[in-house]
Design an enzyme around this catalytic site. Structure first.
Site, PDB file in Angstrom:
ATOM      1  N   ALA A 112     -65.334 -81.690  -2.975  1.00 15.25           N
ATOM      2  CA  ALA A 112     -64.617 -80.957  -1.918  1.00 15.25           C
ATOM      3  C   ALA A 112     -65.068 -79.502  -1.858  1.00 15.25           C
ATOM      4  CB  ALA A 112     -63.115 -81.018  -2.156  1.00 15.25           C
TER       5      ALA A 112
ATOM      6  N   SER B 275     -75.065 -76.168  -5.800  1.00 16.23           N
ATOM      7  CA  SER B 275     -75.927 -75.983  -4.619  1.00 16.23           C
ATOM      8  C   SER B 275     -77.092 -75.054  -4.917  1.00 16.23           C
ATOM      9  CB  SER B 275     -75.072 -75.362  -3.506  1.00 16.23           C
ATOM     10  OG  SER B 275     -75.875 -74.811  -2.497  1.00 16.23           O
TER      11      SER B 275
ATOM     12  N   GLU C 118     -77.772 -72.792  -3.207  1.00 12.82           N
ATOM     13  CA  GLU C 118     -77.305 -71.455  -2.820  1.00 12.82           C
ATOM     14  C   GLU C 118     -76.984 -70.597  -4.048  1.00 12.82           C
ATOM     15  OE1 GLU C 118     -76.924 -69.766   0.149  1.00 12.82           O
ATOM     16  OE2 GLU C 118     -78.057 -71.379   1.108  1.00 12.82           O
TER      17      GLU C 118
ATOM     18  N   TYR D  62     -70.047 -68.263  -0.614  1.00 16.20           N
ATOM     19  CA  TYR D  62     -70.158 -69.691  -0.939  1.00 16.20           C
ATOM     20  C   TYR D  62     -70.984 -69.873  -2.212  1.00 16.20           C
ATOM     21  CZ  TYR D  62     -71.984 -74.488  -0.546  1.00 16.20           C
ATOM     22  OH  TYR D  62     -72.379 -75.779  -0.803  1.00 16.20           O
TER      23      TYR D  62
ATOM     24  N   PHE E 204     -74.323 -77.905  11.258  1.00 14.87           N
ATOM     25  CA  PHE E 204     -75.516 -77.752  10.408  1.00 14.87           C
ATOM     26  C   PHE E 204     -76.765 -77.969  11.266  1.00 14.87           C
ATOM     27  CE2 PHE E 204     -72.030 -78.736   7.630  1.00 14.87           C
ATOM     28  CZ  PHE E 204     -72.187 -77.808   6.620  1.00 14.87           C
TER      29      PHE E 204
ATOM     30  N   ARG F 176     -79.638 -65.516  10.566  1.00 11.90           N
ATOM     31  CA  ARG F 176     -78.987 -64.980   9.376  1.00 11.90           C
ATOM     32  C   ARG F 176     -79.819 -63.837   8.798  1.00 11.90           C
ATOM     33  NH1 ARG F 176     -77.255 -70.694   6.542  1.00 11.90           N
ATOM     34  NH2 ARG F 176     -76.474 -71.602   8.489  1.00 11.90           N
TER      35      ARG F 176
HETATM   36  P1  NAP Z   1     -68.973 -81.891   3.885  1.00 11.60           P
HETATM   37  O1  NAP Z   1     -69.492 -83.006   4.722  1.00 11.60           O
HETATM   38  O2  NAP Z   1     -68.716 -80.573   4.529  1.00 11.60           O
HETATM   39  O3  NAP Z   1     -67.618 -82.425   3.194  1.00 11.60           O
HETATM   40  C1  NAP Z   1     -66.779 -81.529   2.525  1.00 11.60           C
HETATM   41  C2  NAP Z   1     -65.554 -82.248   2.010  1.00 11.60           C
HETATM   42  O4  NAP Z   1     -64.676 -81.254   1.442  1.00 11.60           O
HETATM   43  C3  NAP Z   1     -64.748 -82.967   3.099  1.00 11.60           C
HETATM   44  O5  NAP Z   1     -64.122 -84.103   2.545  1.00 11.60           O
HETATM   45  C4  NAP Z   1     -63.714 -81.924   3.467  1.00 11.60           C
HETATM   46  O6  NAP Z   1     -62.515 -82.471   4.001  1.00 11.60           O
HETATM   47  C5  NAP Z   1     -63.409 -81.324   2.104  1.00 11.60           C
HETATM   48  N1  NAP Z   1     -62.836 -79.994   2.240  1.00 11.60           N
HETATM   49  C6  NAP Z   1     -63.350 -78.928   2.924  1.00 11.60           C
HETATM   50  N2  NAP Z   1     -62.510 -77.890   2.854  1.00 11.60           N
HETATM   51  C7  NAP Z   1     -61.435 -78.308   2.120  1.00 11.60           C
HETATM   52  C8  NAP Z   1     -60.211 -77.696   1.722  1.00 11.60           C
HETATM   53  N3  NAP Z   1     -59.946 -76.429   2.036  1.00 11.60           N
HETATM   54  N4  NAP Z   1     -59.343 -78.429   0.984  1.00 11.60           N
HETATM   55  C9  NAP Z   1     -59.633 -79.699   0.638  1.00 11.60           C
HETATM   56  N5  NAP Z   1     -60.760 -80.348   0.994  1.00 11.60           N
HETATM   57  C10 NAP Z   1     -61.655 -79.652   1.724  1.00 11.60           C
HETATM   58  O7  NAP Z   1     -69.931 -81.605   2.646  1.00 11.60           O
HETATM   59  P2  NAP Z   1     -71.062 -82.547   2.012  1.00 11.60           P
HETATM   60  O8  NAP Z   1     -72.317 -82.299   2.757  1.00 11.60           O
HETATM   61  O9  NAP Z   1     -70.530 -83.912   1.880  1.00 11.60           O
HETATM   62  O10 NAP Z   1     -71.243 -81.892   0.585  1.00 11.60           O
HETATM   63  C11 NAP Z   1     -70.507 -82.350  -0.538  1.00 11.60           C
HETATM   64  C12 NAP Z   1     -70.475 -81.242  -1.582  1.00 11.60           C
HETATM   65  O11 NAP Z   1     -71.813 -80.925  -1.970  1.00 11.60           O
HETATM   66  C13 NAP Z   1     -69.854 -79.933  -1.141  1.00 11.60           C
HETATM   67  O12 NAP Z   1     -69.215 -79.366  -2.252  1.00 11.60           O
HETATM   68  C14 NAP Z   1     -71.035 -79.075  -0.733  1.00 11.60           C
HETATM   69  O13 NAP Z   1     -70.714 -77.701  -0.882  1.00 11.60           O
HETATM   70  C15 NAP Z   1     -72.064 -79.532  -1.750  1.00 11.60           C
HETATM   71  N6  NAP Z   1     -73.454 -79.431  -1.337  1.00 11.60           N
HETATM   72  C16 NAP Z   1     -73.866 -80.006  -0.172  1.00 11.60           C
HETATM   73  C17 NAP Z   1     -75.205 -79.943   0.176  1.00 11.60           C
HETATM   74  C18 NAP Z   1     -75.715 -80.568   1.450  1.00 11.60           C
HETATM   75  O14 NAP Z   1     -76.842 -80.238   1.851  1.00 11.60           O
HETATM   76  N7  NAP Z   1     -74.969 -81.479   2.077  1.00 11.60           N
HETATM   77  C19 NAP Z   1     -76.119 -79.292  -0.666  1.00 11.60           C
HETATM   78  C20 NAP Z   1     -75.662 -78.721  -1.840  1.00 11.60           C
HETATM   79  C21 NAP Z   1     -74.323 -78.811  -2.176  1.00 11.60           C
HETATM   80  P3  NAP Z   1     -62.380 -82.775   5.585  1.00 11.60           P
HETATM   81  O15 NAP Z   1     -63.179 -84.025   5.812  1.00 11.60           O
HETATM   82  O16 NAP Z   1     -60.914 -82.946   5.753  1.00 11.60           O
HETATM   83  O17 NAP Z   1     -62.945 -81.583   6.296  1.00 11.60           O
HETATM   84  O1  G4F Z   2     -78.003 -76.346   8.180  1.00 10.19           O
HETATM   85  P1  G4F Z   2     -77.634 -75.021   7.620  1.00 10.19           P
HETATM   86  O2  G4F Z   2     -76.470 -74.330   8.235  1.00 10.19           O
HETATM   87  O3  G4F Z   2     -77.480 -75.231   6.054  1.00 10.19           O
HETATM   88  P2  G4F Z   2     -77.511 -74.196   4.817  1.00 10.19           P
HETATM   89  O4  G4F Z   2     -76.956 -72.875   5.187  1.00 10.19           O
HETATM   90  O5  G4F Z   2     -78.865 -74.223   4.227  1.00 10.19           O
HETATM   91  O6  G4F Z   2     -76.459 -74.846   3.801  1.00 10.19           O
HETATM   92  C1  G4F Z   2     -76.451 -76.237   3.499  1.00 10.19           C
HETATM   93  O7  G4F Z   2     -77.274 -76.496   2.374  1.00 10.19           O
HETATM   94  C2  G4F Z   2     -76.834 -75.870   1.147  1.00 10.19           C
HETATM   95  C3  G4F Z   2     -77.790 -76.327   0.033  1.00 10.19           C
HETATM   96  O8  G4F Z   2     -79.013 -75.697   0.143  1.00 10.19           O
HETATM   97  C4  G4F Z   2     -75.430 -76.338   0.830  1.00 10.19           C
HETATM   98  F1  G4F Z   2     -75.009 -75.772  -0.339  1.00 10.19           F
HETATM   99  C5  G4F Z   2     -74.488 -75.962   1.966  1.00 10.19           C
HETATM  100  O9  G4F Z   2     -73.174 -76.467   1.691  1.00 10.19           O
HETATM  101  C6  G4F Z   2     -75.004 -76.620   3.243  1.00 10.19           C
HETATM  102  O10 G4F Z   2     -74.912 -78.029   3.103  1.00 10.19           O
HETATM  103  O11 G4F Z   2     -78.886 -74.020   7.749  1.00 10.19           O
HETATM  104  C7  G4F Z   2     -80.166 -74.402   7.319  1.00 10.19           C
HETATM  105  C8  G4F Z   2     -81.195 -73.364   7.757  1.00 10.19           C
HETATM  106  C9  G4F Z   2     -80.823 -71.940   7.413  1.00 10.19           C
HETATM  107  O12 G4F Z   2     -81.987 -71.288   6.976  1.00 10.19           O
HETATM  108  C10 G4F Z   2     -80.382 -71.337   8.737  1.00 10.19           C
HETATM  109  O13 G4F Z   2     -80.553 -69.933   8.836  1.00 10.19           O
HETATM  110  O14 G4F Z   2     -81.311 -73.391   9.183  1.00 10.19           O
HETATM  111  C11 G4F Z   2     -81.326 -72.057   9.662  1.00 10.19           C
HETATM  112  N1  G4F Z   2     -80.906 -72.049  11.058  1.00 10.19           N
HETATM  113  C12 G4F Z   2     -81.690 -71.607  12.084  1.00 10.19           C
HETATM  114  N2  G4F Z   2     -81.014 -71.719  13.239  1.00 10.19           N
HETATM  115  C13 G4F Z   2     -79.738 -72.452  11.545  1.00 10.19           C
HETATM  116  C14 G4F Z   2     -79.790 -72.253  12.924  1.00 10.19           C
HETATM  117  N3  G4F Z   2     -78.644 -72.980  10.937  1.00 10.19           N
HETATM  118  C15 G4F Z   2     -77.587 -73.325  11.729  1.00 10.19           C
HETATM  119  N4  G4F Z   2     -76.506 -73.876  11.145  1.00 10.19           N
HETATM  120  N5  G4F Z   2     -77.608 -73.129  13.089  1.00 10.19           N
HETATM  121  C16 G4F Z   2     -78.695 -72.588  13.726  1.00 10.19           C
HETATM  122  O15 G4F Z   2     -78.700 -72.415  14.956  1.00 10.19           O
END
Ligand code: NAP
Ligand code: G4F
Length: 330
Positions: free
Chosen positions: A80, A124, A126, A148, A187, A277
């Site tokens: 979460a 992450s 990040e 974050y 995203f 950004r």
């Molecule tokens: P996601 O699709 O945004 O899902 C996030 C989950 O957290 C959802 O179940 C959401 O609930 C819940 N949540 C958000 N805010 C909350 C709050 N205030 N209280 C309780 N629950 C909350 O994220 P994901 O892509 O599956 O990622 C899973 C985990 O991996 C996260 O911790 C994310 O930060 C981390 N992560 C993701 C990536 C990536 O690229 N996807 C990369 C690195 C790390 P709702 O469905 O109700 O919104």
């Molecule tokens: O898809 P993004 O918003 O993902 P971001 O910020 O990389 O974060 C995701 O990955 C992280 C792991 O590396 C997770 F921890 C985090 O929870 C999340 O899942 O942006 C990806 C890239 C960035 O460089 C951003 O600046 O895309 C670039 N970008 C360019 N134009 C954009 C846009 N991102 C978004 N969201 N929207 C744009 O129009």
């Protein structure tokens, strides 16, 4: 005996793929969902009937301890998080409390109850933030650049402290961007695949995007959740960097998505300085060799395949919605 997996964030992208994986392995899967977010259960789609839901406020330590005591999980996956990075600037404290607080509360509960539960923390890339070298490995210094990343780093250290001081089997997966048709539309991958599909179907005519030169290491969510599970099956609790090791630009992404629908992206895509950004000069790209070596893990889905799958899913969804514009975010 049936193993129990307890998952926070089960209604998110990774929650879906991880639940699917665990159910396939015969686990009993229980999602911890706050009472205020029960409407998100619908996002579990076909899995909603196959997983159990336990309603609990993740910020309530006593209630979380009670949940862990009652469920006696074999494994906990703490997924979460408010995961959209720019939003963390609007609510740094809420981000910290949910990310770091939930990890701390679950780890404390496991320790206090004396359970042998194995714990996965969703960390992450990040946490590396302003990197000085690429690719990054488990040895790379942490320099988070946003609330974050800072919250994820605090949660990571809290997990390390519980592992070192109390001997818990706990680890962090330091995951790079992973995507799927279940990725929410804010995203960049999904924003682009949804726009390419909608433009193809004549539902819109423009896509506004930020920095086309921004680079990321994009993999498939299904591959990355497999790594989470493997980490908890290992002989020792260790942290792992998980990513494809390949960098692509947002321009590559736009080009691949529009070519899937036979369109020239340059006719439809405009850049918006508001979406750029600050300070994104760094290259976040994984060195996943430790996971490949120790966990026998490797990504199965290539970048082009991932984009194609996402575009096709969006086309199908839009057509099924009777070409309505529901769900399209600009
Ligand atoms: P996601 O699709 O945004 O899902 C996030 C989950 O957290 C959802 O179940 C959401 O609930 C819940 N949540 C958000 N805010 C909350 C709050 N205030 N209280 C309780 N629950 C909350 O994220 P994901 O892509 O599956 O990622 C899973 C985990 O991996 C996260 O911790 C994310 O930060 C981390 N992560 C993701 C990536 C990536 O690229 N996807 C990369 C690195 C790390 P709702 O469905 O109700 O919104
Ligand atoms: O898809 P993004 O918003 O993902 P971001 O910020 O990389 O974060 C995701 O990955 C992280 C792991 O590396 C997770 F921890 C985090 O929870 C999340 O899942 O942006 C990806 C890239 C960035 O460089 C951003 O600046 O895309 C670039 N970008 C360019 N134009 C954009 C846009 N991102 C978004 N969201 N929207 C744009 O129009």
């Amino acid at each position: 005996m049936t193993k129990t997996a307890l998952i926070t964030g089960i209604t998110g992208q990774d929650g879906y793929y991880l639940s699917h994986l665990m159910l396939g392995k015969g686990y009993r899967v229980v999602g911890l969902i706050p009472p205020t977010r029960q409407s998100s259960i619908v996002k579990l789609g076909d899995l909603a009937e196959r997983v159990e839901i336990y309603s609990v406020d993740l910020t309530d330590a006593a209630a979380l301890t009670q949940a862990v005591e009652q469920l006696q999980p074999t494994e906990i996956y703490n997924l979460a998080a408010p995961s959209f990075v720019p939003a963390s600037w609007d609510d740094p404290l809420g981000t910290l409390d949910l990310i770091t607080g939930t990890a701390t509360r679950l780890l404390s509960a496991t320790r206090q109850l004396g359970l042998a539960t194995r714990f996965y923390q969703a960390s992450s890339s990040e946490i590396f933030g302003d990197v000085q070298s690429a690719p990054q490995s488990e040895e790379t210094p942490f320099r988070p650049k946003n609330p974050y990343g800072a919250a994820k780093l605090h949660a990571h250290w809290t997990m390390v402290h519980h592992r070192d001081r109390y001997g818990l089997f706990a680890c962090s997966g330091i995951l790079y961007n992973h995507e799927s048709p279940r990725r929410p539309p804010q995203f960049v991958t999904r924003k682009i695949t949804l726009a390419a599909a909608a433009i193809k179907l004549g539902l819109r005519d423009r896509l506004s995007i930020g920095n086309l030169d921004a680079k990321r290491d994009w993999g498939f969510a299904g591959d990355h959740v497999e790594a989470m599970w493997r980490m908890l099956q290992a002989a020792t609790a260790e942290d792992y960097v998980i990513g494809t090791g390949k960098l692509h630009t947002v321009r590559d992404l736009v080009s691949a998505a529009f070519s899937c629908v036979g369109l020239d992206w340059q006719k439809y895509v405009e850049t918006d300085p508001e979406l750029v950004r600050e300070d994104e000069h760094f290259q976040l790209v994984a060195d996943p060799s430790k996971a490949m070596r120790n966990l026998n893990w490797k990504p199965q889905v290539r970048f082009e395949q991932l984009v194609e799958t996402m575009v096709q899913a969006d086309l199908k969804r839009l057509v099924a919605n009777n070409l309505s514009t529901v769900g399209i975010h600009s």
